[in-house]
Design an enzyme around this catalytic site. Sequence first.
Site, mmCIF file in Angstrom:
data_model
loop_
_atom_site.group_PDB
_atom_site.id
_atom_site.type_symbol
_atom_site.label_atom_id
_atom_site.label_comp_id
_atom_site.label_asym_id
_atom_site.label_seq_id
_atom_site.Cartn_x
_atom_site.Cartn_y
_atom_site.Cartn_z
ATOM 1 N N GLN A 241 6.675 -5.587 0.238
ATOM 2 C CA GLN A 241 5.450 -6.364 0.432
ATOM 3 C C GLN A 241 4.703 -6.502 -0.892
ATOM 4 O O GLN A 241 4.367 -5.504 -1.532
ATOM 5 C CB GLN A 241 4.533 -5.716 1.467
ATOM 6 C CG GLN A 241 3.357 -6.613 1.833
ATOM 7 C CD GLN A 241 2.285 -5.903 2.635
ATOM 8 O OE1 GLN A 241 1.669 -4.967 2.146
ATOM 9 N NE2 GLN A 241 2.060 -6.339 3.864
ATOM 10 N N TYR B 265 -7.321 -8.679 1.372
ATOM 11 C CA TYR B 265 -6.903 -8.645 -0.029
ATOM 12 C C TYR B 265 -6.955 -10.046 -0.646
ATOM 13 O O TYR B 265 -7.475 -10.978 -0.061
ATOM 14 C CB TYR B 265 -5.545 -7.970 -0.139
ATOM 15 C CG TYR B 265 -5.605 -6.544 0.373
ATOM 16 C CD1 TYR B 265 -6.478 -5.621 -0.198
ATOM 17 C CD2 TYR B 265 -4.839 -6.118 1.462
ATOM 18 C CE1 TYR B 265 -6.568 -4.317 0.278
ATOM 19 C CE2 TYR B 265 -4.933 -4.822 1.941
ATOM 20 C CZ TYR B 265 -5.796 -3.934 1.346
ATOM 21 O OH TYR B 265 -5.907 -2.646 1.829
ATOM 22 N N ARG C 167 2.441 -12.575 5.480
ATOM 23 C CA ARG C 167 1.604 -11.923 6.489
ATOM 24 C C ARG C 167 0.198 -12.497 6.462
ATOM 25 O O ARG C 167 -0.395 -12.679 5.390
ATOM 26 C CB ARG C 167 1.533 -10.419 6.239
ATOM 27 C CG ARG C 167 0.873 -9.652 7.381
ATOM 28 C CD ARG C 167 0.691 -8.182 7.044
ATOM 29 N NE ARG C 167 0.932 -7.337 8.192
ATOM 30 C CZ ARG C 167 0.422 -6.120 8.348
ATOM 31 N NH1 ARG C 167 -0.343 -5.590 7.420
ATOM 32 N NH2 ARG C 167 0.693 -5.407 9.417
ATOM 33 N N GLY D 250 3.857 0.555 13.435
ATOM 34 C CA GLY D 250 3.109 1.250 12.416
ATOM 35 C C GLY D 250 3.101 2.741 12.647
ATOM 36 O O GLY D 250 4.021 3.461 12.261
ATOM 37 N N ARG D 251 2.070 3.230 13.319
ATOM 38 C CA ARG D 251 1.886 4.671 13.465
ATOM 39 C C ARG D 251 3.008 5.339 14.252
ATOM 40 O O ARG D 251 3.366 6.478 13.962
ATOM 41 C CB ARG D 251 0.527 4.955 14.105
ATOM 42 C CG ARG D 251 -0.625 4.568 13.192
ATOM 43 C CD ARG D 251 -1.965 4.999 13.725
ATOM 44 N NE ARG D 251 -2.972 4.893 12.666
ATOM 45 C CZ ARG D 251 -4.046 5.649 12.586
ATOM 46 N NH1 ARG D 251 -4.268 6.585 13.492
ATOM 47 N NH2 ARG D 251 -4.914 5.496 11.611
#
Length: 358
Positions: free
Chosen positions: A100, A181, A228, A314-315
């Site tokens: 990424q 971002y 993304r 993810g987690r």
Amino acid sequence: MTSSSLWQPFTLGRIELPHRLALAPMTRNRSNADGTPGEHVAAYYAQRASLGLVISEGTQPSADGQGYFNTPGIYTPEQIEAWRNVADAVHEKGGHLFIQLMHVGRISHPENTEHHRQSVAPSAISAEQEIYTAAGPKQTPAPRELSIEEIQEVIGEFRHAAAAAIAAGADGVEIHAANGYLLHQFLAPNANERTDEYGGSVQNRSRFVVEVARAVAEEIGADRTGIRISPAFPLGGLNEGDAAAVHAQYQHLVGELAPLNLVYLHVHHLGDDVLLRSLRDAWPTAVLVVRYGRDRDSIAADIDAGLADIAPLGRFALANPDVVERLRTDAPLNDLDPRTLYTGGANGYIDYPVLAQV
């Protein structure tokens, strides 16, 4: 019992995936000060290679792209060599690595970078966010507005970083245009007050993202380039307006990106399923959708509803290196230890037990 749709194979550009799961990108702060992945990074990603598509943590395309301490880069020969070790480790375990590319823009602090320069952004507006530094939490300072010439240089940095990722053995890259971002900052009116061709209208605010995507696709191939987005996500102090404004922005953006035939669109989804459906319908290739708060029984919900092709984890994946086996066999899942997310070292990184150790 997880849905059978998760276990169907899928062709993603040049790679064949054994199922519809993937590793979502997650910052872990385990790199060295020079931006090379640290000693445990290859092991971490190799442990999770059974997820098939392994999307790396955010990786800066230049020194100015760094915001947090101990995050990796992919723009120097040393970084390329270190990432080659990661790519080789993932491939040896049967997985595929996408790196990424993340330029943080204004979500930065000079103390977290080697050069200690002022951050850059579409406009000189502070995010007014708390960011962790070696000296403790501090507020993000005001950035410097990029000139039009510098915007072109940043596009070139993304192009160079994409080529570097492929040189390191990665199977592709994901352009990070989400989560507050730099690319996301260009999309948000409260972070982008430019009056030139990169600000003002929906079309102009989309321009930078589209130009980055086009440059990367030209450099390494659209079939190795994902992107993304995170519509309406307020991370990093961004405010994209009401639902109508968000729909207008992202339907235009995705409409401009669609002809590039990028290998996938990765949506970090806040819950507007009407918008998600419109983006799915406009997108010609694969769609990945990740949501906060999913339980194991709802991982396949977006796939079953025709809103997604792949469900990144993810987690669940962070705390369970063998999450694919655990989901397939309905085995219990390890609990995540949030205290070790960003602390460095092996603890809470490569020491979560697999089923054989339980």
